[in-house]
Design a protein around this motif. Structure first.
Motif, PDB file in Angstrom:
ATOM      1  N   SER A  49      36.978  36.028  29.779  1.00  0.00           N
ATOM      2  CA  SER A  49      37.231  34.581  29.736  1.00  0.00           C
ATOM      3  C   SER A  49      38.728  34.347  29.917  1.00  0.00           C
ATOM      4  CB  SER A  49      36.737  33.982  28.425  1.00  0.00           C
ATOM      5  OG  SER A  49      37.486  34.515  27.373  1.00  0.00           O
ATOM      6  N   VAL A  50      39.045  33.240  30.551  1.00  0.00           N
ATOM      7  CA  VAL A  50      40.437  32.880  30.780  1.00  0.00           C
ATOM      8  C   VAL A  50      40.642  31.475  30.232  1.00  0.00           C
ATOM      9  CG1 VAL A  50      42.238  32.553  32.516  1.00  0.00           C
ATOM     10  CG2 VAL A  50      40.477  34.286  32.892  1.00  0.00           C
ATOM     11  N   SER A  51      41.588  31.350  29.305  1.00  0.00           N
ATOM     12  CA  SER A  51      41.830  30.021  28.706  1.00  0.00           C
ATOM     13  C   SER A  51      42.612  29.150  29.671  1.00  0.00           C
ATOM     14  CB  SER A  51      42.650  30.165  27.430  1.00  0.00           C
ATOM     15  OG  SER A  51      42.001  31.024  26.558  1.00  0.00           O
ATOM     16  N   LYS A  52      42.508  27.850  29.455  1.00  0.00           N
ATOM     17  CA  LYS A  52      43.281  26.915  30.291  1.00  0.00           C
ATOM     18  C   LYS A  52      44.769  27.131  30.047  1.00  0.00           C
ATOM     19  CE  LYS A  52      40.226  23.251  31.587  1.00  0.00           C
ATOM     20  NZ  LYS A  52      39.839  21.851  31.513  1.00  0.00           N
ATOM     21  N   GLY A  53      45.546  27.114  31.108  1.00  0.00           N
ATOM     22  CA  GLY A  53      46.996  27.267  30.985  1.00  0.00           C
ATOM     23  C   GLY A  53      47.450  28.709  30.880  1.00  0.00           C
ATOM     24  N   GLU A  54      46.507  29.628  31.047  1.00  0.00           N
ATOM     25  CA  GLU A  54      46.827  31.049  30.890  1.00  0.00           C
ATOM     26  C   GLU A  54      47.027  31.719  32.252  1.00  0.00           C
ATOM     27  OE1 GLU A  54      44.926  34.048  27.753  1.00  0.00           O
ATOM     28  OE2 GLU A  54      43.546  33.619  29.377  1.00  0.00           O
ATOM     29  N   ILE A  55      47.867  32.772  32.269  1.00  0.00           N
ATOM     30  CA  ILE A  55      47.966  33.594  33.483  1.00  0.00           C
ATOM     31  C   ILE A  55      47.237  34.891  33.193  1.00  0.00           C
ATOM     32  CG2 ILE A  55      49.489  34.760  35.110  1.00  0.00           C
ATOM     33  CD1 ILE A  55      51.598  32.746  34.592  1.00  0.00           C
ATOM     34  N   PHE A  56      46.196  35.131  33.952  1.00  0.00           N
ATOM     35  CA  PHE A  56      45.351  36.305  33.722  1.00  0.00           C
ATOM     36  C   PHE A  56      45.492  37.273  34.886  1.00  0.00           C
ATOM     37  CE2 PHE A  56      41.464  38.769  33.813  1.00  0.00           C
ATOM     38  CZ  PHE A  56      41.231  39.052  32.467  1.00  0.00           C
ATOM     39  N   GLY A  57      45.866  38.507  34.557  1.00  0.00           N
ATOM     40  CA  GLY A  57      46.004  39.539  35.599  1.00  0.00           C
ATOM     41  C   GLY A  57      44.773  40.418  35.634  1.00  0.00           C
ATOM     42  N   PHE A  58      44.246  40.591  36.821  1.00  0.00           N
ATOM     43  CA  PHE A  58      43.018  41.362  36.995  1.00  0.00           C
ATOM     44  C   PHE A  58      43.399  42.653  37.700  1.00  0.00           C
ATOM     45  CE2 PHE A  58      38.389  40.859  38.537  1.00  0.00           C
ATOM     46  CZ  PHE A  58      37.922  41.319  37.327  1.00  0.00           C
ATOM     47  N   LEU A  59      43.307  43.763  36.989  1.00  0.00           N
ATOM     48  CA  LEU A  59      43.784  45.037  37.532  1.00  0.00           C
ATOM     49  C   LEU A  59      42.626  45.938  37.933  1.00  0.00           C
ATOM     50  CD1 LEU A  59      46.399  45.916  34.784  1.00  0.00           C
ATOM     51  CD2 LEU A  59      46.779  44.737  36.921  1.00  0.00           C
ATOM     52  N   GLY A  60      42.895  46.748  38.911  1.00  0.00           N
ATOM     53  CA  GLY A  60      41.879  47.717  39.316  1.00  0.00           C
ATOM     54  C   GLY A  60      42.246  48.328  40.637  1.00  0.00           C
ATOM     55  N   HIS A  61      41.734  49.545  40.862  1.00  0.00           N
ATOM     56  CA  HIS A  61      41.968  50.209  42.147  1.00  0.00           C
ATOM     57  C   HIS A  61      41.245  49.445  43.249  1.00  0.00           C
ATOM     58  CE1 HIS A  61      43.937  53.689  40.578  1.00  0.00           C
ATOM     59  NE2 HIS A  61      42.964  53.931  39.718  1.00  0.00           N
ATOM     60  N   ASN A  62      41.538  49.815  44.500  1.00  0.00           N
ATOM     61  CA  ASN A  62      40.773  49.252  45.609  1.00  0.00           C
ATOM     62  C   ASN A  62      39.305  49.645  45.411  1.00  0.00           C
ATOM     63  OD1 ASN A  62      43.070  48.268  46.785  1.00  0.00           O
ATOM     64  ND2 ASN A  62      43.406  50.095  48.021  1.00  0.00           N
ATOM     65  N   GLY A  63      38.418  48.680  45.582  1.00  0.00           N
ATOM     66  CA  GLY A  63      36.987  48.960  45.448  1.00  0.00           C
ATOM     67  C   GLY A  63      36.502  48.883  43.998  1.00  0.00           C
ATOM     68  N   ALA A  64      37.371  48.445  43.088  1.00  0.00           N
ATOM     69  CA  ALA A  64      36.958  48.378  41.676  1.00  0.00           C
ATOM     70  C   ALA A  64      36.001  47.206  41.416  1.00  0.00           C
ATOM     71  CB  ALA A  64      38.183  48.243  40.791  1.00  0.00           C
ATOM     72  N   GLY A  65      36.055  46.193  42.286  1.00  0.00           N
ATOM     73  CA  GLY A  65      35.180  45.033  42.114  1.00  0.00           C
ATOM     74  C   GLY A  65      35.951  43.742  41.846  1.00  0.00           C
ATOM     75  N   LYS A  66      37.260  43.777  42.029  1.00  0.00           N
ATOM     76  CA  LYS A  66      38.082  42.583  41.743  1.00  0.00           C
ATOM     77  C   LYS A  66      37.736  41.433  42.704  1.00  0.00           C
ATOM     78  CE  LYS A  66      42.130  44.466  42.486  1.00  0.00           C
ATOM     79  NZ  LYS A  66      41.922  45.817  42.987  1.00  0.00           N
ATOM     80  N   THR A  67      37.735  41.759  44.004  1.00  0.00           N
ATOM     81  CA  THR A  67      37.453  40.708  44.994  1.00  0.00           C
ATOM     82  C   THR A  67      36.036  40.172  44.823  1.00  0.00           C
ATOM     83  OG1 THR A  67      39.039  41.678  46.502  1.00  0.00           O
ATOM     84  CG2 THR A  67      37.413  40.221  47.484  1.00  0.00           C
ATOM     85  N   THR A  68      35.099  41.065  44.510  1.00  0.00           N
ATOM     86  CA  THR A  68      33.709  40.625  44.293  1.00  0.00           C
ATOM     87  C   THR A  68      33.661  39.620  43.144  1.00  0.00           C
ATOM     88  OG1 THR A  68      32.934  42.767  45.045  1.00  0.00           O
ATOM     89  CG2 THR A  68      31.370  41.450  43.800  1.00  0.00           C
ATOM     90  N   THR A  69      34.378  39.926  42.062  1.00  0.00           N
ATOM     91  CA  THR A  69      34.396  39.001  40.909  1.00  0.00           C
ATOM     92  C   THR A  69      34.953  37.646  41.335  1.00  0.00           C
ATOM     93  OG1 THR A  69      34.850  40.918  39.521  1.00  0.00           O
ATOM     94  CG2 THR A  69      35.165  38.770  38.513  1.00  0.00           C
ATOM     95  N   MET A  70      36.041  37.697  42.119  1.00  0.00           N
ATOM     96  CA  MET A  70      36.656  36.434  42.556  1.00  0.00           C
ATOM     97  C   MET A  70      35.709  35.643  43.448  1.00  0.00           C
ATOM     98  SD  MET A  70      40.573  37.347  43.223  1.00  0.00           S
ATOM     99  CE  MET A  70      41.683  37.385  41.845  1.00  0.00           C
TER     100      MET A  70
END
Lengths: 254, 310
Positions: free
Chosen positions: B32-53
């Protein structure tokens, strides 16, 4: 609607800035020019030759744009991944599909308009009369191009560019041979072939209905009732295909 | 209130043909990401970051689980007027000029012509592209494309900005400018969700991070909390006048001993053994030079977590 038109205007601008389109117009100019040349070599039928070749050139160019630009309308956006930023905007997928279609329809309308004006100028400069039938023929050429483009768009929502082009071209060719399909269905002994040709006959639009170039070139107008029916037939078919394209696109993952 | 809620999301790509195998790209991911927050999503290539987005934006549908964005289910078109998105390695319509491009995206966002016209110069200045206003995107460098991509994501002053690898393709100066831009967004009360594999960026700007590997969420929380909770704090002791390996407690307790002449550097696993070591050094006649607590870094945590999963 503002978003739909924004997509349409962008598609129009994209296609106009694509050099392929200018090549096609050049091709049409050459064909129309050659029709005049051929006309001078023919005794007595000059006007008909000029009309025949001119209308055919417009038809060929319109169909080529409809197929080869039409198949890229959606697939290019997916391949280039521009679709991501577009669909991240408050625009529905249906608005996107219809906007793309409308944009290319506008391109085809403008192109046919330019080519037809050049053609009429050619007819006039050759000293031949301009028949009302020529306007009828070009109107149905436009309807045919819109229909073929809807097929290209529909196929491109679920298949690759090459497959979409092949399928659309196949539909275009079969669409001009539907009366032969009926003959095959009536005369062939094999029930499998009968079933296949009958299905194709009913599923694929009869594009010959929209082809009145032969008689128009001879200066013979078609009945306005026929013209209306053929136009409505083509546009209804187009509408159904667009609904299909929207439904398929709605379910796609990117 | 949360700007983003992802609950137990799994994404499985079903095979096109029966002889192909299905592939699970996200497995039971929650965040979960709160309003007004900066959330960094880390992971290697192919970890699933783009899919989540993509799932957040409704470009992909999850196989299971729920996703809410700004109080509405993901993919709700009306919500998209409040968010901006920059994809990874963006490609845009190269026949458009920067101005035409932003105008197009402004119209898509439902902005009026006047609002678009007044917003474009501000945005171009913000991303450092005011000189390129009338240049076609085909003449843009990779870094410039990244900047114009950022500008389009911010065209309608969105509440939530989703950025996929926003620093990639940028030189150190460009990266700093993007970092400043993200911090500026936080000052304006915006929520930023961004993915990256450049960890220094994350440590500098993020309120919280999530580490994703092979489709699984391995760690989630504030950078300091995660590092403290997952990495033991080591201590570096430097002294003169002894050979470290000759002192029994040092030999037994130190994780690493480096000797250079009579100067010895030893790395201890934590505070617990510090007294015993200092006592032994004092007895051996060593002269203490420094004691430095060595804090674990996000990089160590990331490597540990990623390797643990691999």
């Amino acid at each position: 609607m503002q978003r739909l038109f924004a997509v349409a205007v962008n598609t129009f601008r994209e296609t106009l800035r694509d050099k392929i389109l200018y090549n096609l117009v050049l091709f049409a100019v050459l064909l129309i020019g050659s029709s005049v040349l051929l006309g001078t070599l023919t005794i007595g039928e000059q006007a008909r030759i000029v009309n025949d070749l001119g209308l055919a050139a417009i038809n060929v160019v319109a169909v080529i744009i409809a197929i080869f630009v039409g198949i890229g309308l959606v697939s290019k956006e997916i391949e280039r991944r521009t679709i991501y930023t577009l669909l991240a905007r408050p625009i529905t997928r249906a608005q996107f599909v219809l906007g793309k279609y409308l944009g290319l329809a506008l391109v085809i309308l403008v192109n046919i308009g330019i080519m037809f004006s050049m053609f009429l100028a050619t007819v006039r400069l050759s000293g031949h009369p301009i028949h009302a039938s020529l306007f009828q023929a070009v109107e149905l050429i436009l309807v045919e191009a819109l229909l073929v483009m809807a097929f290209a768009l529909l196929f491109s929502t679920f298949s690759s560019s090459i497959l979409s082009a092949t399928l659309t071209l196949g539909i275009y060719i079969i669409g001009h041979l539907t009366s032969d399909l009926r003959t095959i269905a009536e005369t062939h002994a094999s029930s499998a072939i009968k079933a296949l040709t009958t299905t194709l006959y009913y599923a694929i639009p009869n594009l010959e209905t929209l082809n009145i170039k032969g008689q128009s070139a001879a200066g013979i107008s078609v009945d306005l009732g026929f013209q209306m029916t053929a136009t409505i037939y083509g546009l209804l078919y187009t509408g159904l295909l667009l609904v299909g394209a929207c439904l398929i696109f709605q379910r796609r993952d990117f | 209130m949360d700007a983003i809620t992802v609950e137990r999301v799994t994404k499985i790509y079903e095979p096109t043909w029966p002889w192909h195998r299905s592939s699970t790209v996200l497995s039971d991911v929650s965040l979960s990401v709160s309003k007004g927050e900066i959330f960094g999503f880390l992971g290697h290539n192919g970890a699933g970051k783009t899919t989540t987005m993509k799932i957040l934006l409704g470009l992909l549908r999850p196989s299971s689980g729920t996703v809410d964005v700004l109080g509405a289910p993901a993919g709700d078109v009306a919500t998209h007027s409040k968010l901006g998105y920059l994809p990874e390695a963006p490609y845009f319509y190269d026949y458009l000029t920067a101005e035409e491009f932003l105008e197009f995206y402004g119209k898509l966002a439902g902005m009026s012509r006047d609002a678009i016209q007044s917003r474009i110069p501000t945005l171009l200045e913000q991303v450092g592209l005011q000189e390129a206003q009338r240049r076609q995107l085909r003449k843009f460098s990779k870094g410039m494309l990244q900047r114009i991509g950022l500008a389009q994501a911010l065209i309608q002053d969105p509440e939530l900005v989703v950025l996929d690898e926003p620093m990639s393709g940028l030189d150190p100066m460009g990266r700093k400018e993007v970092r400043d831009l993200i911090l500026n967004l936080r000052e304006q009360g915006k929520t930023v969700f961004f993915s990256t594999h450049i960890l220094s960026d994350v440590e500098m700007v993020c309120d919280r991070v999530g580490i994703l590997a092979k489709g699984k969420m391995l760690a989630l929380g504030k950078v300091e909390d995660l590092v403290d909770a997952h990495l033991a704090q080591s201590i570096e002791v430097v002294c003169d006048g002894v050979i470290g390996k000759q002192i029994e407690p040092v030999r037994r307790l130190a994780l690493r001993i480096l000797q250079s002449g009579t100067r010895c550097l030893m790395v201890l696993p934590g505070h617990e053994c510090l007294d015993e070591i200092l006592e032994a050094l004092r007895r051996a006649g060593a002269k203490l030079v420094s004691i430095i607590p060595h804090k674990g870094s996000l990089e160590e945590l990331f490597v540990q977590k990623s390797h643990g999963e691999g």
